[in-house]
Scaffold this active site. Structure first.
Site, short mmCIF file in Angstrom:
data_model
loop_
_atom_site.label_atom_id
_atom_site.label_comp_id
_atom_site.label_asym_id
_atom_site.label_seq_id
_atom_site.Cartn_x
_atom_site.Cartn_y
_atom_site.Cartn_z
CG ASP A 1 48.65 75.16 37.59
OD1 ASP A 1 48.22 75.24 36.92
OD2 ASP A 1 49.15 75.07 38.27
CD GLU B 1 46.35 69.90 41.06
OE1 GLU B 1 46.11 69.58 42.19
OE2 GLU B 1 47.26 70.94 40.69
CD GLU C 1 51.80 65.49 38.22
OE1 GLU C 1 51.31 66.80 38.18
OE2 GLU C 1 52.59 65.42 38.90
CE LYS D 1 48.40 72.90 35.01
NZ LYS D 1 48.50 71.86 36.67
CG ASP E 1 49.24 74.50 42.36
OD1 ASP E 1 50.42 73.90 40.96
OD2 ASP E 1 48.06 74.43 42.44
O1 KIV Z 1 52.41 73.14 38.85
C1 KIV Z 1 52.94 72.45 38.19
O2 KIV Z 1 54.03 72.08 38.02
C2 KIV Z 1 52.11 71.61 36.90
C3 KIV Z 1 52.75 70.23 35.98
C4 KIV Z 1 53.38 69.45 37.22
C5 KIV Z 1 52.24 70.25 34.94
O3 KIV Z 1 50.77 71.15 37.41
#
Ligand code: KIV
Length: 258
Positions: A83, A114, A181, A112, A44
């Site tokens: 994401d 968060e 991160e 993914k 994202d």
């Molecule tokens: O959105 C993204 O690019 C990420 C990376 C920073 C791991 O989550």
């Protein structure tokens, strides 16, 4: 074949480092795949790298589905991760499943999301319903308002212990990978030792199982703030701007078309 999550698990056991890069469109997805990256992440960070926004909070699920679809057409070999954007998964496991299923239908091999301990139930729910999940902890950019900026995490012993406990709980709940991160290298190394699943680091030192960077940082195309831990392998913006300037000059000077 990096698409297979078992390849990643074997790489961890064998001590083989894995590489991941973000991509948001078809040409760059093809290049990353052909270059031998083990995974491509439709991050994202799209909002910041492609749309020029200050953070990732404005990215919608529709945008992620669209970009996952076009990246998927360019990736035949690498694992494709996508994401779940802010607001698309936090309310309930069922909401997360509906959003994640759309990314999988668009071509994602793994999604993914968060968040730490509050995401344990959601990760268990998705994992039990055929959706592999990577948990993203540490400097989670979707929490930037709560953190008061893009700040490194896990700096106090208490915060480090919390992140360590989160990583273990998320992996126990079924997360197939843990992305960390901007946390201290020693903490990332310790988490990599204690969780059985592969870890991926960004700004988390050298001792994670894999490393990810943002495409625009690596190619020198990031028009915004470049994090200190990134490495540019090319000054892409200067090279491309010079090519565009040559074309503009050629038109003015009647050198194009010949
Ligand atoms: O959105 C993204 O690019 C990420 C990376 C920073 C791991 O989550």
């Amino acid at each position: 074949m990096s698409k297979n999550l078992e390849t990643w698990e074997k790489a961890k056991r064998d001590g083989v480092k894995m590489s991941m890069i973000t991509a948001y469109d078809y040409p760059f997805a093809r290049m990353a795949d052909a270059a031998g990256l083990d995974a491509v992440l439709v991050g994202d960070s799209l909002g910041m790298m492609v749309a020029g926004e200050a953070d990732t909070l404005g990215v919608s699920l529709e945008q992620m589905v669209y970009h996952t679809g076009i990246v998927a057409r360019g990736v035949t070999r690498a694992l494709l991760m996508a994401d779940l954007p802010f607001g698309s998964f936090e309310e309930s496991p069922a909401q997360a499943f509906n959003a994640a299923a759309r990314l999988v239908k668009a071509g994602a091999d793994i999604v993914k999301l968060e968040g730490g301990a509050p995401m344990v139930e959601t990760i268990a729910y998705l994992s039990a319903r055929a959706i592999p999940v990577c948990a993203h902890i540490g400097l989670t950019p979707q929490h930037v308002r709560q953190f008061g900026g893009f700040k490194r995490q896990g700096k106090t012993p208490e915060a480090a212990a919390r992140l360590r406990a989160d990583a273990i709980a998320l992996a126990d709940a079924g997360a197939r990978m843990v992305l960390m991160e901007a946390i201290p290298a020693a903490l990332a190394a310790e988490i990599t030792q204690v969780v059985a699943v592969p870890t991926i680091g960004i700004g988390a030192g050298p001792d994670t199982d894999g490393q990810v960077l943002v495409l625009h940082d690596v190619l020198g195309l990031n028009a915004g703030r470049v994090p200190g831990f990134a490495r540019a392998y090319l000054d892409g913006a200067t090279l491309m701007q010079a090519a565009l300037a040559r074309f503009a000059e050629d038109v003015k000077g009647r050198a194009f078309p010949a």
